[in-house]
Design a protein around this motif. Structure first.
Motif, short mmCIF file in Angstrom:
data_model
loop_
_atom_site.label_atom_id
_atom_site.label_comp_id
_atom_site.label_asym_id
_atom_site.label_seq_id
_atom_site.Cartn_x
_atom_site.Cartn_y
_atom_site.Cartn_z
N GLU A 1 0.84 -1.20 0.00
CA GLU A 1 0.00 0.00 0.00
C GLU A 1 0.88 1.25 0.00
OE1 GLU A 1 -2.88 -0.41 -0.58
OE2 GLU A 1 -4.01 1.38 -0.03
N ARG A 2 1.91 1.19 0.82
CA ARG A 2 2.82 2.33 0.92
C ARG A 2 3.48 2.58 -0.44
NH1 ARG A 2 8.08 1.84 1.96
NH2 ARG A 2 9.25 3.63 2.67
N GLU A 3 3.87 1.50 -1.08
CA GLU A 3 4.49 1.59 -2.40
C GLU A 3 3.56 2.31 -3.37
OE1 GLU A 3 8.06 0.95 -3.23
OE2 GLU A 3 7.18 0.29 -1.34
N ARG A 4 2.28 1.94 -3.29
CA ARG A 4 1.29 2.52 -4.19
C ARG A 4 1.18 4.02 -3.93
NH1 ARG A 4 -3.99 2.87 -4.87
NH2 ARG A 4 -4.39 2.55 -2.67
N PHE A 5 1.17 4.38 -2.64
CA PHE A 5 1.07 5.80 -2.28
C PHE A 5 2.27 6.58 -2.81
CE2 PHE A 5 -1.86 4.87 1.46
CZ PHE A 5 -2.95 5.35 0.76
N ILE A 6 3.44 5.99 -2.63
CA ILE A 6 4.65 6.67 -3.08
C ILE A 6 4.57 6.91 -4.58
CG2 ILE A 6 7.13 6.38 -3.46
CD1 ILE A 6 7.24 5.00 -0.73
N GLU A 7 4.13 5.87 -5.31
CA GLU A 7 4.03 6.02 -6.75
C GLU A 7 3.03 7.11 -7.13
OE1 GLU A 7 3.08 2.47 -9.03
OE2 GLU A 7 5.03 1.67 -8.39
N GLU A 8 1.88 7.07 -6.45
CA GLU A 8 0.84 8.05 -6.73
C GLU A 8 1.34 9.46 -6.45
OE1 GLU A 8 -3.06 7.59 -4.69
OE2 GLU A 8 -3.20 6.01 -6.20
N LYS A 9 2.03 9.58 -5.33
CA LYS A 9 2.53 10.88 -4.91
C LYS A 9 3.52 11.41 -5.94
CE LYS A 9 5.00 12.96 -1.22
NZ LYS A 9 6.04 12.57 -0.31
N ALA A 10 4.40 10.51 -6.41
CA ALA A 10 5.38 10.92 -7.40
C ALA A 10 4.67 11.39 -8.66
CB ALA A 10 6.32 9.76 -7.72
N HIS A 11 3.61 10.67 -9.01
CA HIS A 11 2.85 11.02 -10.21
C HIS A 11 2.23 12.41 -10.06
CE1 HIS A 11 0.56 10.36 -13.79
NE2 HIS A 11 -0.58 10.57 -13.16
N ILE A 12 1.57 12.62 -8.90
CA ILE A 12 0.91 13.90 -8.68
C ILE A 12 1.92 15.02 -8.66
CG2 ILE A 12 -0.31 15.25 -6.93
CD1 ILE A 12 -1.83 12.64 -6.26
N GLN A 13 3.04 14.75 -8.00
CA GLN A 13 4.08 15.77 -7.94
C GLN A 13 4.58 16.11 -9.33
OE1 GLN A 13 6.45 15.13 -4.66
NE2 GLN A 13 8.03 16.60 -5.19
N GLY A 14 4.72 15.04 -10.15
CA GLY A 14 5.16 15.26 -11.51
C GLY A 14 4.19 16.15 -12.26
N LEU A 15 2.91 15.86 -12.10
CA LEU A 15 1.88 16.67 -12.76
C LEU A 15 1.97 18.11 -12.32
CD1 LEU A 15 -1.34 14.50 -12.77
CD2 LEU A 15 0.11 15.12 -14.68
N GLU B 1 4.49 19.66 -11.07
CA GLU B 1 5.69 20.33 -11.57
C GLU B 1 5.53 20.70 -13.02
OE1 GLU B 1 8.91 17.78 -10.53
OE2 GLU B 1 8.76 18.40 -8.43
N SER B 2 4.92 19.81 -13.82
CA SER B 2 4.80 20.13 -15.23
C SER B 2 3.83 21.29 -15.41
CB SER B 2 4.39 18.91 -16.04
OG SER B 2 3.01 18.88 -16.24
N ASP B 3 2.84 21.37 -14.52
CA ASP B 3 1.90 22.49 -14.55
C ASP B 3 2.61 23.80 -14.23
OD1 ASP B 3 -0.67 22.05 -15.35
OD2 ASP B 3 -1.50 22.76 -13.43
N ALA B 4 3.45 23.73 -13.20
CA ALA B 4 4.19 24.92 -12.80
C ALA B 4 5.12 25.35 -13.93
CB ALA B 4 5.00 24.64 -11.54
N LEU B 5 5.68 24.35 -14.60
CA LEU B 5 6.58 24.65 -15.72
C LEU B 5 5.83 25.36 -16.83
CD1 LEU B 5 9.49 24.13 -16.71
CD2 LEU B 5 8.57 22.18 -17.95
#
Lengths: 491, 230
Positions: free
Chosen positions: A242-256, A258-262
């Motif tokens: 579950e934690r792994e899934r959260f980390i992945e999701e978080k990385a994805h959201i963060q990526g989004l 960041e690309s939005d900020a860019l």
């Protein structure tokens, strides 16, 4: 040493020790009570090494030997003195009790040892899972290590991809018979651990459950580990998954994010870097115009530059409006907007069109306001009017009309009418709407129409290009109306 | 105007600063320039300009700081040079006390019209009659005439017109209009303002399809146009 051989040696040793004590006792003529203690020691060790059965048998054999060799009359199983009956009975009770006590203690020690090693394994597993892992692969390695330590001879970690029937084997060791997949699916469906006898001993299937959802299963084949230890391990692995899934999701959201900020900062940079020189050019053109006032040829050239510059400016405005929509930064910010104000702003934005040909503006008296993002609808109209201007013969008027939608009270219809060549035959459907817009329109009407279409869609509207009776084209934009509450009384 | 009005121009980009400054001088204004908000505030204090033109995004000290600093002591008109697509910045600048804005790339005639409107508004602050082309508003007798024809307005419509016309050239916030004309009467919504504004516009606009006097200012409210472009 195989267990069987070990057993034989232990049993033989126990009887040999009884024989030794008997021989020593009778040959050396030892005191019967000392011999009794020696027997007791033998029984004690026999129980410790050989278990309950050997302990009990050794007790009985020792009692018989004690009677036969040391209680008068010697070498018979009869006993003369009643006191000796008592001593013999006491010996039997003592030796059986000792053997039971020793065995209970040993079992307890063994169980404690097993729990200790299981706990150690779980501790190791939790550290593995929560410190070292950052990817699903590492989860698999940690799970395999834990299974080995829990004494499993085969097994592994399987995750479900949405359903227990879509299984993703993260790690597996040993053989994996076909029916295992069904067993895993069953465990996943019922959310209950399953234990089955198997050729490897005992197989355990443990669902990974977090928050009522089954995310996979841990399989330990041929394990002797306790049910508790196995369940703890499966809970740990489930949490880690579950934690792994959260980390992945978080990385994805963060990526989004960041690309939005860019995108946003890119947009800011573009709007600043393009508009600054354009502003300076516009100012210089104004100065040139003034200085060229007496030279018609020069004035014409400067006017040409001015026209191209304002076209460039509108392209950039278009680009920025589109980019803003794309970036999702500016959701259309709708507000009630009178069509007359929009038309006025359009004409201010297109001074060259306004000066070079008549622009006839009509806003019906009963036309409601629009509920749109004014800056985006401005872009739509600028694009449509520029197109109309480009295709219309010199001197022909362009008409802009706003009226309530003939069928839908919740909409306003804006129209831009020109006397250009009109819609080419064969590209309009039965409603007069242009089909195959992408190919025909871009060629015929420029990119502007495509941009206008997406801006209209963003405002909840549509654009249709239809032939105009008497020649030319009607660009029709239907947009949502801003309905005012029933007008208040005013004299 | 006998004495050339002094315009303070604050922009970090030399291309705009120099060209605009030259152009304004050629058109009869006296100009002084600054490269950022802090520099601008110093020039404001030493030169006491009649009007300030300022960019918003500048290094060190930006346009917002400059506007707040000037508004702390003075009512000198401020026109913001904003960038397209930054409506939030524009509205924040107006909130801090800027009087108007033009969007880069602006046309010079547009900017000049805005400058004239602001200068005119400050010089006619104590006037009792406002004239705009053929529209005359007599503030003492609360009468509005178009040419020789008197326009009959309801008290609310008159109050709206007076508020906007005496702030001609300045975008007026919807909230400000509700506060001044309706005195924040409970239940007054922007829709209330729109209803009255729409009937006022029908009465004073020569051609309601092409508004001459009152236009909506997107996301802000309304603006009274002192002089039309061209």
């Amino acid at each position: 040493m195989t267990p069987r051989l070990r057993k034989i040696v232990t049993w033989a040793g126990a009887f040999a020790a009884i024989a030794l004590v008997t021989a020593l006792g009778s040959l050396a003529g030892l005191n019967p009570s000392a011999v009794g203690f020696a027997y007791l020691i033998v029984v004690l060790f026999a129980s410790m090494w050989g278990g309950l059965l050997l302990g009990t048998i050794a007790s009985i054999v020792a009692t018989l030997c004690y009677n036969f060799f040391f209680f008068p009359p010697l070498y018979t199983l009869t006993i003369a003195e009643p006191a000796n009956w008592f001593a013999l009975a006491a010996f039997l009770v003592a030796s059986v009790t000792v053997s039971r006590l020793v065995i209970a203690a040993r079992t307890q020690a063994e169980r404690a040892e097993q729990r200790r090693s299981e706990l150690e394994t779980l501790y190791g597993l939790s550290i593995d899972l929560f410190t070292a892992t950052n990817r699903i692969g590492a989860l698999g390695e940690a799970a395999s290590r834990a299974l080995t330590l829990l004494g499993a001879r085969a097994g592994g970690l399987v995750l479900f991809d949405g359903s227990p029937y879509r299984q993703n084997v993260i790690s597996w060791s040993g053989d994996k018979p076909d029916e295992i997949e069904d067993l895993i699916a069953g465990v996943g469906r019922h959310k209950e651990p399953l234990e089955l006898p198997s050729p490897l001993g005992r197989d355990a299937y443990l669902p990974l459950i977090v928050g009522g959802r089954t995310t996979g299963a841990l399989v330990a084949r041929g394990t002797e580990a306790s049910r508790q230890a196995l369940e703890s391990a499966s809970r740990l692995v489930a949490l880690a998954v579950e934690r792994e899934r959260f980390i992945e999701e978080k990385a994805h959201i963060q990526g989004l994010r960041e690309s939005d900020a860019l995108k946003t900062s890119l947009l800011r940079a573009i709007s600043h870097d393009l508009t600054t020189p354009l502003t300076a050019i516009t100012i210089h053109i104004e100065a040139l115009k003034r200085k060229a006032a007496s030279d018609p040829a020069l004035l014409e050239a400067v006017s040409g530059i001015a026209g191209e510059t304002s076209r460039l400016r509108r392209r950039i405005d278009n680009l920025l409006a589109m980019a803003r929509l794309e970036a999702g930064k500016a959701k259309p910010r709708r507000e009630p907007t009178p069509p007359a104000d929009l038309f006025r702003a359009v004409r201010e934005n297109l001074p060259l069109v306004d000066q070079s040909r008549p622009v006839k503006v009509t806003v019906d008296d009963d036309c409601p306001d629009l509920n749109v993002d004014p800056s985006l609808v401005l872009e739509i109209l600028v694009n449509l009017i520029e197109n109309a201007h480009r295709v219309s013969p010199a001197g022909e008027a362009i008409e802009i009309v706003a009226r309530r939608h003939p069928m839908d009270a919740a909409q306003v219809r804006l129209e831009v009418l020109d006397r250009g060549p009109g819609v080419p035959p064969g590209v309009a459907d039965s409603n007069g709407n242009v089909v195959a817009s992408a190919t025909v329109d871009i060629a015929q009407r420029g990119l502007g129409l495509e941009i206008a279409r997406s801006l209209a869609a963003a405002n909840g509207g549509t654009i249709a290009i239809t032939p105009r009776p008497g020649g030319g084209t009607v660009a029709r934009v239907d947009l949502p109306a801003a309905l005012l509450p029933v007008a208040e009384q005013h004299a | 105007m006998s004495v050339a009005p002094v315009v303070l121009l604050v922009d970090d980009d030399p291309a705009i600063r120099d060209s605009l400054s030259n152009e304004l001088r050629a058109l009869g204004y006296t100009t002084t320039t600054a490269t950022d908000g802090r520099d601008g505030l110093r020039s404001f204090e030493t030169r006491a300009p009649d009007l300030v033109l300022t960019d918003l995004a500048m290094p060190r000290s930006d346009g917002f700081e400059l506007i707040s600093a000037i508004r702390a002591t003075s009512r000198t008109p401020i026109i913001v040079l904003s960038v397209r697509g930054n409506d939030a910045d524009k509205i924040r600048a107006l909130d801090l006390g800027a009087d108007d804005f033009v969007t880069k790339p602006f046309s010079v005639p547009e900017l000049l019209a805005r400058i004239r409107a602001q200068l005119r508004r400050t010089s006619s602050a104590s006037a009792t009659t406002l004239h705009f082309e053929d529209l005359t508003i007599d503030l003492e007798r609360r009468r509005v005439t178009q040419g020789s024809r008197e326009i009959r307005l309801t008290p609310t419509e008159y109050a709206l017109l007076e508020l906007l016309a005496s702030n001609a050239g300045k975008p007026m916030f919807m909230e400000h209009i509700i506060a001044r004309v309706w005195r924040d009467a409970p239940g007054t919504t922007p829709d209330t303002v729109r209803v009255h504004m729409s009937s006022l516009r029908k009465k004073i606009e020569p051609d309601p399809s092409s508004p001459r006097y009152i236009v909506t200012e997107p996301w802000v409210g309304y603006r009274f146009i002192a002089e039309p472009l061209s």
